[in-house]
Design a protein around this motif. Structure first.
Motif, PDB file in Angstrom:
ATOM      1  N   ILE A 136     -13.336 -11.358  -7.312  1.00 26.91           N
ATOM      2  CA  ILE A 136     -11.890 -11.204  -7.486  1.00 26.91           C
ATOM      3  C   ILE A 136     -11.533  -9.792  -7.946  1.00 26.91           C
ATOM      4  N   MET A 137     -12.423  -9.148  -8.704  1.00 29.27           N
ATOM      5  CA  MET A 137     -12.191  -7.746  -9.079  1.00 29.27           C
ATOM      6  C   MET A 137     -12.252  -6.846  -7.849  1.00 29.27           C
ATOM      7  N   GLY A 138     -13.223  -7.090  -6.977  1.00 26.47           N
ATOM      8  CA  GLY A 138     -13.324  -6.306  -5.746  1.00 26.47           C
ATOM      9  C   GLY A 138     -12.132  -6.503  -4.839  1.00 26.47           C
ATOM     10  N   LEU A 139     -11.620  -7.738  -4.774  1.00 22.77           N
ATOM     11  CA  LEU A 139     -10.429  -8.014  -3.964  1.00 22.77           C
ATOM     12  C   LEU A 139      -9.235  -7.212  -4.462  1.00 22.77           C
ATOM     13  N   THR A 140      -9.055  -7.141  -5.758  1.00 21.81           N
ATOM     14  CA  THR A 140      -7.929  -6.395  -6.325  1.00 21.81           C
ATOM     15  C   THR A 140      -7.985  -4.927  -5.927  1.00 21.81           C
ATOM     16  N   LEU A 141      -9.162  -4.319  -6.033  1.00 28.07           N
ATOM     17  CA  LEU A 141      -9.307  -2.903  -5.676  1.00 28.07           C
ATOM     18  C   LEU A 141      -9.122  -2.682  -4.174  1.00 28.07           C
ATOM     19  N   SER A 142      -9.585  -3.622  -3.371  1.00 26.52           N
ATOM     20  CA  SER A 142      -9.465  -3.482  -1.916  1.00 26.52           C
ATOM     21  C   SER A 142      -8.014  -3.577  -1.461  1.00 26.52           C
ATOM     22  N   LEU A 143      -7.225  -4.469  -2.085  1.00 24.91           N
ATOM     23  CA  LEU A 143      -5.807  -4.567  -1.745  1.00 24.91           C
ATOM     24  C   LEU A 143      -5.048  -3.310  -2.157  1.00 24.91           C
ATOM     25  N   LEU A 144      -5.504  -2.683  -3.209  1.00 23.20           N
ATOM     26  CA  LEU A 144      -4.901  -1.398  -3.593  1.00 23.20           C
ATOM     27  C   LEU A 144      -5.111  -0.369  -2.484  1.00 23.20           C
ATOM     28  N   LEU A 145      -6.280  -0.383  -1.856  1.00 19.07           N
ATOM     29  CA  LEU A 145      -6.554   0.539  -0.753  1.00 19.07           C
ATOM     30  C   LEU A 145      -5.584   0.309   0.405  1.00 19.07           C
ATOM     31  N   ILE A 146      -5.294  -0.953   0.735  1.00 17.03           N
ATOM     32  CA  ILE A 146      -4.342  -1.247   1.806  1.00 17.03           C
ATOM     33  C   ILE A 146      -2.946  -0.755   1.437  1.00 17.03           C
ATOM     34  N   ALA A 147      -2.550  -0.977   0.193  1.00 14.56           N
ATOM     35  CA  ALA A 147      -1.217  -0.561  -0.252  1.00 14.56           C
ATOM     36  C   ALA A 147      -1.029   0.932  -0.099  1.00 14.56           C
ATOM     37  N   LEU A 148      -2.089   1.712  -0.310  1.00 15.87           N
ATOM     38  CA  LEU A 148      -2.010   3.169  -0.246  1.00 15.87           C
ATOM     39  C   LEU A 148      -2.363   3.729   1.130  1.00 15.87           C
ATOM     40  N   ALA A 149      -2.707   2.857   2.083  1.00 12.70           N
ATOM     41  CA  ALA A 149      -3.162   3.304   3.400  1.00 12.70           C
ATOM     42  C   ALA A 149      -2.078   4.078   4.139  1.00 12.70           C
ATOM     43  N   THR A 150      -2.509   5.103   4.857  1.00 10.90           N
ATOM     44  CA  THR A 150      -1.584   5.918   5.646  1.00 10.90           C
ATOM     45  C   THR A 150      -1.749   5.697   7.147  1.00 10.90           C
ATOM     46  N   GLY A 151      -2.657   4.801   7.526  1.00  8.16           N
ATOM     47  CA  GLY A 151      -2.868   4.518   8.941  1.00  8.16           C
ATOM     48  C   GLY A 151      -3.617   3.219   9.120  1.00  8.16           C
ATOM     49  N   PRO A 152      -3.717   2.731  10.357  1.00 12.01           N
ATOM     50  CA  PRO A 152      -4.346   1.434  10.615  1.00 12.01           C
ATOM     51  C   PRO A 152      -5.828   1.394  10.288  1.00 12.01           C
ATOM     52  N   LEU A 153      -6.545   2.510  10.428  1.00 12.19           N
ATOM     53  CA  LEU A 153      -7.978   2.497  10.134  1.00 12.19           C
ATOM     54  C   LEU A 153      -8.227   2.216   8.656  1.00 12.19           C
ATOM     55  N   MET A 154      -7.477   2.869   7.783  1.00 15.31           N
ATOM     56  CA  MET A 154      -7.630   2.632   6.353  1.00 15.31           C
ATOM     57  C   MET A 154      -7.217   1.206   6.000  1.00 15.31           C
ATOM     58  N   MET A 155      -6.183   0.695   6.667  1.00 12.44           N
ATOM     59  CA  MET A 155      -5.782  -0.688   6.459  1.00 12.44           C
ATOM     60  C   MET A 155      -6.904  -1.649   6.856  1.00 12.44           C
ATOM     61  N   ALA A 156      -7.539  -1.380   7.999  1.00 11.32           N
ATOM     62  CA  ALA A 156      -8.603  -2.256   8.488  1.00 11.32           C
ATOM     63  C   ALA A 156      -9.795  -2.251   7.533  1.00 11.32           C
ATOM     64  N   ILE A 157     -10.149  -1.071   7.026  1.00  7.37           N
ATOM     65  CA  ILE A 157     -11.252  -0.981   6.063  1.00  7.37           C
ATOM     66  C   ILE A 157     -10.903  -1.754   4.792  1.00  7.37           C
ATOM     67  N   GLY A 158      -9.676  -1.568   4.315  1.00  3.11           N
ATOM     68  CA  GLY A 158      -9.248  -2.271   3.111  1.00  3.11           C
ATOM     69  C   GLY A 158      -9.240  -3.771   3.284  1.00  3.11           C
ATOM     70  N   TRP A 159      -8.809  -4.233   4.468  1.00  5.00           N
ATOM     71  CA  TRP A 159      -8.767  -5.677   4.707  1.00  5.00           C
ATOM     72  C   TRP A 159     -10.168  -6.257   4.886  1.00  5.00           C
ATOM     73  N   PHE A 160     -11.069  -5.503   5.509  1.00 11.32           N
ATOM     74  CA  PHE A 160     -12.465  -5.938   5.624  1.00 11.32           C
ATOM     75  C   PHE A 160     -13.066  -6.136   4.233  1.00 11.32           C
ATOM     76  N   LEU A 161     -12.867  -5.152   3.347  1.00 12.56           N
ATOM     77  CA  LEU A 161     -13.387  -5.244   1.983  1.00 12.56           C
ATOM     78  C   LEU A 161     -12.704  -6.367   1.208  1.00 12.56           C
ATOM     79  N   SER A 162     -11.401  -6.548   1.435  1.00 10.53           N
ATOM     80  CA  SER A 162     -10.669  -7.618   0.759  1.00 10.53           C
ATOM     81  C   SER A 162     -11.250  -8.977   1.109  1.00 10.53           C
ATOM     82  N   GLN A 163     -11.474  -9.206   2.404  1.00 13.82           N
ATOM     83  CA  GLN A 163     -12.022 -10.484   2.844  1.00 13.82           C
ATOM     84  C   GLN A 163     -13.458 -10.672   2.346  1.00 13.82           C
ATOM     85  N   ALA A 164     -14.240  -9.593   2.349  1.00  9.83           N
ATOM     86  CA  ALA A 164     -15.619  -9.694   1.865  1.00  9.83           C
ATOM     87  C   ALA A 164     -15.648 -10.132   0.401  1.00  9.83           C
ATOM     88  N   CYS A 165     -14.861  -9.461  -0.422  1.00  7.96           N
ATOM     89  CA  CYS A 165     -14.858  -9.758  -1.863  1.00  7.96           C
ATOM     90  C   CYS A 165     -14.238 -11.124  -2.149  1.00  7.96           C
TER      91      CYS A 165
END
Length: 457
Positions: free
Chosen positions: A138-167
């Motif tokens: 759940i700690m990893g999920l929180t940090l990963s969603l922060l990455l999506i919130a700050l994303a400036t393009g779809p690639l960063m969003m995809a990486i953030g969502w991959f990490l979110s789902q993993a955690c």
């Protein structure tokens, strides 16, 4: 019962092994007691519990389920679509971007749910098998969603969502296995119903939060993330855990491959339950993934009005599912019948999904949401209880539940690609006919397969 003489009368197992159950020197007989609430008995590994858990502990289970889902399903159902709309104004590009972001994340869910269950079965931490992975996940999920919130393009969003789902799935695999560890069979139906209510309530709350924070990407993703972090951590501290002193099984390549497999020929009821879950989740996510676009492109609402209408629709869905879930969970425990209720609920869900094809008003959308809510509430209330009944190996429940949860995650991986093709290529981004017909057919097949389960009435 076993007691710890250093702490007065402190029960550490729900029950002693029955005659013929060989003592296992790798199990710590003291275990890891709960840190919150009155001290609870600690389950013995491999034995189905017999003693009921108190109401406050069941409440902790329900709130943890709510926490994981409010953090994860807000982005999955609405927030990622809203984020995509901030990056492009073209409808077809928004659909394609959403599909591109969600698909790899759902693949991460498949992998890490199964691995998370197996790892938590084998964990030798003094804090127990499940607790560490719930907190870290759940700690990893929180940090990963922060990455999506700050994303400036779809690639960063995809990486953030991959990490979110993993955690999130590391945490969820350990959480669901802990429920199987802790509860006796007589609490399966009621608790399963409450878990289903928590899941649907989380979708409702996440949707309302999305509507409230639709113009602020940081709050949109982080408010539900922090809520999930708190609730899951609290449940982890409420958990009385058995402790492994040593790992009894090697973790080699063969074991790694076996993590993703439970033989459906050897365990046919488990296999049929798996396919029933797969097909209804596919039916659900074929629509959920593109629900906001349904409101804007099919019903012609603006983005803001669509987000608000979706929030109301999800509320209708949730209230209907709560009522149906409570009743279905109680009935399934009372009557001892789960299979028929599961099959009927899947079938009704398919009918509600197909009805969306003939809706041209927001009111009609709400009616369909109510039908689907009743069906899904019944389904969630009974299906998890059914799965607990047909688990092949209780001592490695995390592994088998991880395999079962692949039936949750795989459809989420397939739905964006399949749905995106049906909507963008066959429907031009605005015609939902192929998408909704496919969803209804998927639900119908799930209902039929469930009826072939033999070990549960």
């Amino acid at each position: 019962m076993l007691a710890n003489p250093d702490e007065g009368v402190h029960l550490v197992t729900i029950q002693e092994p029955r005659a013929g159950f060989a003592p296992d020197p790798t199990i710590d007989l003291e275990g890891s007691p709960n840190r919150i609430g009155p001290k609870l008995p600690i389950p013995h590994l491999g034995i189905k519990p017999e003693a009921k858990r108190p109401i406050w502990f069941i409440a902790g289970i329900v709130l943890a389920q709510f926490g994981i889902y409010v953090a994860l399903l807000g982005p999955a159902t609405v927030s990622i679509q809203l984020k995509a709309q901030t990056l492009t104004t073209d409808a077809a590009e928004q659909v394609a971007m959403t599909a591109m972001v969600i698909a790899p994340g759902a693949l991460a869910a498949v992998i890490f749910n199964a691995i998370g269950g197996r790892i938590s079965d084998r964990t030798t931490s003094g804090l127990g098998r499940r607790r560490p992975w719930m907190v870290l996940g759940i700690m990893g999920l929180t940090l990963s969603l922060l990455l999506i919130a700050l994303a400036t393009g779809p690639l960063m969003m995809a990486i953030g969502w991959f990490l979110s789902q993993a955690c999130a799935n590391l945490a969820f695999a350990a959480f669901l296995a802990s429920v199987a560890d802790q509860l006796p069979a007589e609490q399966y139906g009621k608790t399963s119903g409450l878990i289903g209510i928590a899941q649907n309530s989380a979708v409702m709350v996440a949707t309302w939060l999305s509507a409230a924070f639709s113009s602020n990407m940081l709050l949109l993703f982080m408010v539900p993330a922090v809520l999930g972090l708190v609730l899951v951590s609290v449940y982890a501290l409420m958990l009385p855990e058995p402790v492994l002193k040593a790992n009894r099984y090697p973790f080699n390549l063969r074991e790694l491959v076996a993590t993703f497999w439970t033989n459906p020929v050897k365990h046919p009821d488990f296999g049929l339950a798996w396919w029933g879950r797969f097909l209804i989740i596919l039916a659900s996510y074929l629509f959920i993934t593109f629900r906001l676009f349904y409101m804007t492109n099919h019903l012609g609402l603006s983005a803001g009005a669509a987000a608000a209408a979706v929030a109301v629709g999800v509320t209708v869905y949730t209230v209907a599912s709560m009522v149906a879930g409570l009743l279905a969970g109680w009935l399934s425990d009372k009557l001892g019948r789960r299979k028929v209720m599961v099959a009927v609920s899947i079938l009704v869900f398919g009918i509600g999904t197909y009805g969306l094809l003939h809706v041209d008003t927001v009111t009609g959308f709400y009616v369909c949401e109510a039908i689907m809510g009743i069906a899904y509430g019944m389904y969630l209330a009974v299906d998890l209880a059914l799965v607990f009944e047909v688990l092949p190996d209780r001592e490695n429940a995390g592994k088998d539940l991880g395999v079962f949860n692949m039936a949750n995650a795989l459809p989420q991986s397939l739905a964006p690609g399949v749905g995106g093709f049906l909507l963008a290529k066959l429907g031009g981004g605005t015609d939902f006919t192929a998408l909704l017909v496919a969803a209804a057919i998927s639900a119908l097949f799930g209902a039929v397969l469930t009826m072939f389960i033999r070990g549960v009435k």
